[in-house]
Design an enzyme around this catalytic site. Sequence first.
Site, mmCIF file in Angstrom:
data_model
loop_
_atom_site.group_PDB
_atom_site.id
_atom_site.type_symbol
_atom_site.label_atom_id
_atom_site.label_comp_id
_atom_site.label_asym_id
_atom_site.label_seq_id
_atom_site.Cartn_x
_atom_site.Cartn_y
_atom_site.Cartn_z
ATOM 1 N N SER A 134 -9.986 -0.925 6.581
ATOM 2 C CA SER A 134 -9.418 -0.795 5.238
ATOM 3 C C SER A 134 -8.701 -2.014 4.674
ATOM 4 C CB SER A 134 -8.478 0.399 5.180
ATOM 5 O OG SER A 134 -9.250 1.559 5.027
ATOM 6 N N SER A 152 -9.820 1.266 2.363
ATOM 7 C CA SER A 152 -8.990 2.075 1.505
ATOM 8 C C SER A 152 -7.846 1.298 0.850
ATOM 9 C CB SER A 152 -8.391 3.231 2.314
ATOM 10 O OG SER A 152 -7.555 2.727 3.342
ATOM 11 N N LYS A 165 0.847 -1.199 0.000
ATOM 12 C CA LYS A 165 0.000 0.000 0.000
ATOM 13 C C LYS A 165 0.882 1.249 0.000
ATOM 14 C CE LYS A 165 -4.104 1.803 2.430
ATOM 15 N NZ LYS A 165 -5.051 1.559 3.549
HETATM 16 N N1 GLN Z 1 -13.320 3.676 5.775
HETATM 17 C C1 GLN Z 1 -12.732 4.092 7.004
HETATM 18 C C2 GLN Z 1 -12.315 5.521 6.937
HETATM 19 O O1 GLN Z 1 -12.553 6.116 5.949
HETATM 20 C C3 GLN Z 1 -11.565 3.198 7.340
HETATM 21 C C4 GLN Z 1 -10.303 3.647 6.713
HETATM 22 C C5 GLN Z 1 -9.131 2.773 7.068
HETATM 23 O O2 GLN Z 1 -9.251 1.746 7.722
HETATM 24 N N2 GLN Z 1 -7.964 3.235 6.696
HETATM 25 O O3 GLN Z 1 -11.788 6.069 7.833
#
Ligand code: GLN
Length: 437
Positions: free
Chosen positions: A166, A142, A67
């Site tokens: 994410s 994400s 990532k």
């Molecule tokens: N969807 C969640 C957010 O927008 C989780 C994001 C993540 O785990 N990095 O914060």
Amino acid sequence: MREKVRNIRLGKLTAEQNIRNFILKIKKNNKKINAVLHLNPDAIEEAKQVDKMKKKGKLAGIGVVVKSNINVNGLIANCASKTLEDYKSSYDATVIKKLKDEGAVILGMANMDEFASGSSGESSAFGVCKNPSALDRIPGGSSSGSAASVAADFCDFSLGSDTGGSIRNPASHCSVVGMKPSYGAVSRYGLIDLSMSLDQIGPLGKSVEDIELVYNVINGFDENDGVSRNFSSEKMKKSLKIGVPFVNADEQIWDIIKIKIQEVCDGQGWKADDIELKHIDLGIQTYYPINYVEFFSGTRRFDGRKYGKKIEESCGEEVLRRILGGQEISQAEFAGKYYRRALIAKKIIEKEFVEAFKKYDCIIMPTVPKLPHKIGEKISVEDSYDYDTLTVLANLAEIPAISIPVGDVGGVPVGIQILCARGNDDFMLNIAKVFEK
Ligand code: GLN
């Protein structure tokens, strides 16, 4: 993956062949998927080095996509943002160092939601990532590119980060396995944080066995991460008690999950009971204020002087929302009202899980409460945050959780989520193997 490592160690396959295959595949198919933002120009050279080594390591010649918020020396870690567009890392995150020490080769850097803020993969500044398992749908986020890279067979496994889901969310939508370790089990050193008290790095892969292999390499205490530690996990047992909480989710998704739980219980002689968790409805209201405030504070270093551009002038809509929102609720007059209250609620949720794990060995629920929307479909901020209702719980409670593929609704993949007590990561992986069969 174990079989492949064995073959590479025995010389039946070379690391170079394995890495060349993946690079070719990425070059050929990434235009369609947009899962990988940058290839590692030295990947093949590094693979040749592995082939020359006498002691080859537990991940000899294995190809990894990372990532873009994890530092890999010499590669671009731009968090899929214009803010850090050309930011080249000057060091390896601890997880990267550990993977390289065991012979893994970094193939490239993955697409993602900008600064890990999102659940769809659509907020990347470098174009949306597609879902290889359901091409017209979002891949989730994400860690969208990390999940899509595994699903598209661009790598043996990938790394993602999970602050509120994410890793698990895109794993569920792309039909791969994704694990969020216990808070502190894997070093966060070298991760560009979203919300430091919730973030964890974790693996995404094709099977639980692969995830276990990687987790065993990357976990453990690191003096560069003050909250990291060594946990000792419970041993697998013969008979297990599963807690199944009532949570709001699409009925078709719940049906698949319930059938699977029944099937496993019948086969293993395990027991599943309904369990009441009174405070889990507070998850989203607790998670977002913490996320906003910690993200706002963390982004103060992106002022355009040392790294990249000034964030407020170069970021997308969701990132700006969090910066402005975080700034607002960090002000003295609101801090008590939102942030501190959110921290109290976090403790309550944590305690609720501690109590639940005194009675149950694991808790099982869907990973995501609804199916992924079609790419391009406009959804509200509330609807986008709703994707996280069932994943934020593990981050708030600091416990391990894993998503494994369990079936599909009309061809769209669905994941089942297994949660265990903090530090019981190995135990959880053993349970996941049974569910995977
Ligand atoms: N969807 C969640 C957010 O927008 C989780 C994001 C993540 O785990 N990095 O914060």
